[in-house]
Design an enzyme around this catalytic site. Sequence first.
Site, mmCIF file in Angstrom:
data_model
loop_
_atom_site.group_PDB
_atom_site.id
_atom_site.type_symbol
_atom_site.label_atom_id
_atom_site.label_comp_id
_atom_site.label_asym_id
_atom_site.label_seq_id
_atom_site.Cartn_x
_atom_site.Cartn_y
_atom_site.Cartn_z
ATOM 1 N N HIS A 311 -11.340 -5.823 38.182
ATOM 2 C CA HIS A 311 -11.621 -6.637 37.008
ATOM 3 C C HIS A 311 -12.832 -6.066 36.298
ATOM 4 O O HIS A 311 -13.745 -5.560 36.946
ATOM 5 C CB HIS A 311 -11.904 -8.093 37.424
ATOM 6 N N ASP A 369 -4.280 -12.591 39.295
ATOM 7 C CA ASP A 369 -2.865 -12.234 39.235
ATOM 8 C C ASP A 369 -2.290 -11.788 40.572
ATOM 9 O O ASP A 369 -1.074 -11.647 40.701
ATOM 10 C CB ASP A 369 -2.646 -11.128 38.193
#
Length: 435
Positions: A311, A369
Amino acid sequence: MSASAKGSVTITLDGSNKSTRLPLLSGTVGPDVFDIRKMYADLGVFTYDPGYGATASCDSSITYIDGDAGILLYRGYPIEQLAEQSRFLEVCYLLLNGDLPTASEYRNFELGVMRHNMLHEQIRTFYNGFRRDAHPMAVMCGVVGALSAFYHDNLDVRDTESRRIAAFRLIAKVPTIAAWAHKYSAGQPFVYPRNDLTYAENFLYMFHAVPTEEYKINPVLSKAMDLILILHADHEQNASTSTVRLAGSTGANPFACIAAGIASLWGPAHGGANEAVLKMLAEIGHTRNIKAFLDDVKDKDNQTKLMGFGHRVYKNYDPRAKIIQKACHDVLAELGIKDDPLLDLAMELEKIALSDPYFVDRKLYPNVDFYSGIILKAMGFPTSMFTALFAVARTVGWVSQWTEMMEDPQQRIGRPRQLYTGAPRRDYVPVSQRG
Ligand code: CMC
């Protein structure tokens, strides 16, 4: 709360007598920033930050992320507390208005949103223009964008009431649009929304119900749906939110701006990762293939990524991933699924990756996710719908950020500059004279 000046930073250009003193600004929490707005006027130079890794594009009081500590706050409230104790529409109120509602404010808000969930009948006809196998995100981009044709002439983006109604319409109608995208591809009749259901229940109903039998809401699934919506509701200045802000900064129609956000969300580096994770797990197939797969990921000549990992902001476990992983176990248990090979594979993959120096050194951890697709699949959603569900949840974040931007007295068009590396000025040569 607005930013406060804390000090200044003085920058002197090497080899020149030009210097500038830039204000150092503090927010309520998080790193300070220095305000470079007068740098070009004083020094004649810009900053260069492709991908915006070190640039605050705005000030915002909606969502805060501490990526090193793995903390996510909506309006100051930790995501863990909201996930445990709140409901999606309450979180919507919080994101839009800044504080949690009283009981009567909540009731009015719920009524206000839910009464906008029907689509104009003319919108039905839009679906017929799509191929049956169109990706739901393509349909979402098209149909949400088409809402701008229905709500344009009477919509003044500078007017508070117009913005409030546009926000309600978007939060209410995007689930209907997503559920119908699925119904259209499945060849089933569209199911109209019901206001006696909660937001999450209504979505499950529109998605799964068929006219031939009664649809019974499973409370475990509606709770899980509500949780998924809360976890995806906002995430500060990510790619799709920045897209919405940039489009909105021109004064464009908000329905068109949200369609732009949906387009940005679709990519596998962003919201499309939930679909990509399931495809990746299917390709790996078995725990015995994990090592070979991770070797591919680590090979610099190979484009393979460990989807659902890494991320831009989190250099620690994404707090949403922790919550979803636990919810996966709860939902699977409630559905009587004792062993889910996908969940087992994902957990083993996570374990191996988190002890591998490649991922440890780069601080790559599971993001939201990584586990969301597993829970969505168990809830009966087809893989192609995963990112559309993300869009349903993120709509409130987009409209909250758009509203905040439109209310900012300093708001001006978003217009990044560039470092030009093309040809300098040159003269046109007629084709007959080119060698
Ligand atoms: N698998 C393998 N290597 C990775 C991964 C990954 N998933 N993510 C980052 N890296 C490597 C990257 O190659 C780079 O290595 P090196 O330093 O040797 O060049 C290093 O880690 C730093 O990565 P980066 O590309 O500079 O990171 P970024 O901030 O530009 O990208 C990201 C962030 C999310 C796009 C990226 O981590 C990624 O592509 N992850 C997989 C897709 C994914 O799961 N996306 C969902 C994000 S969370 C939900 C959302 O935003 O919608």
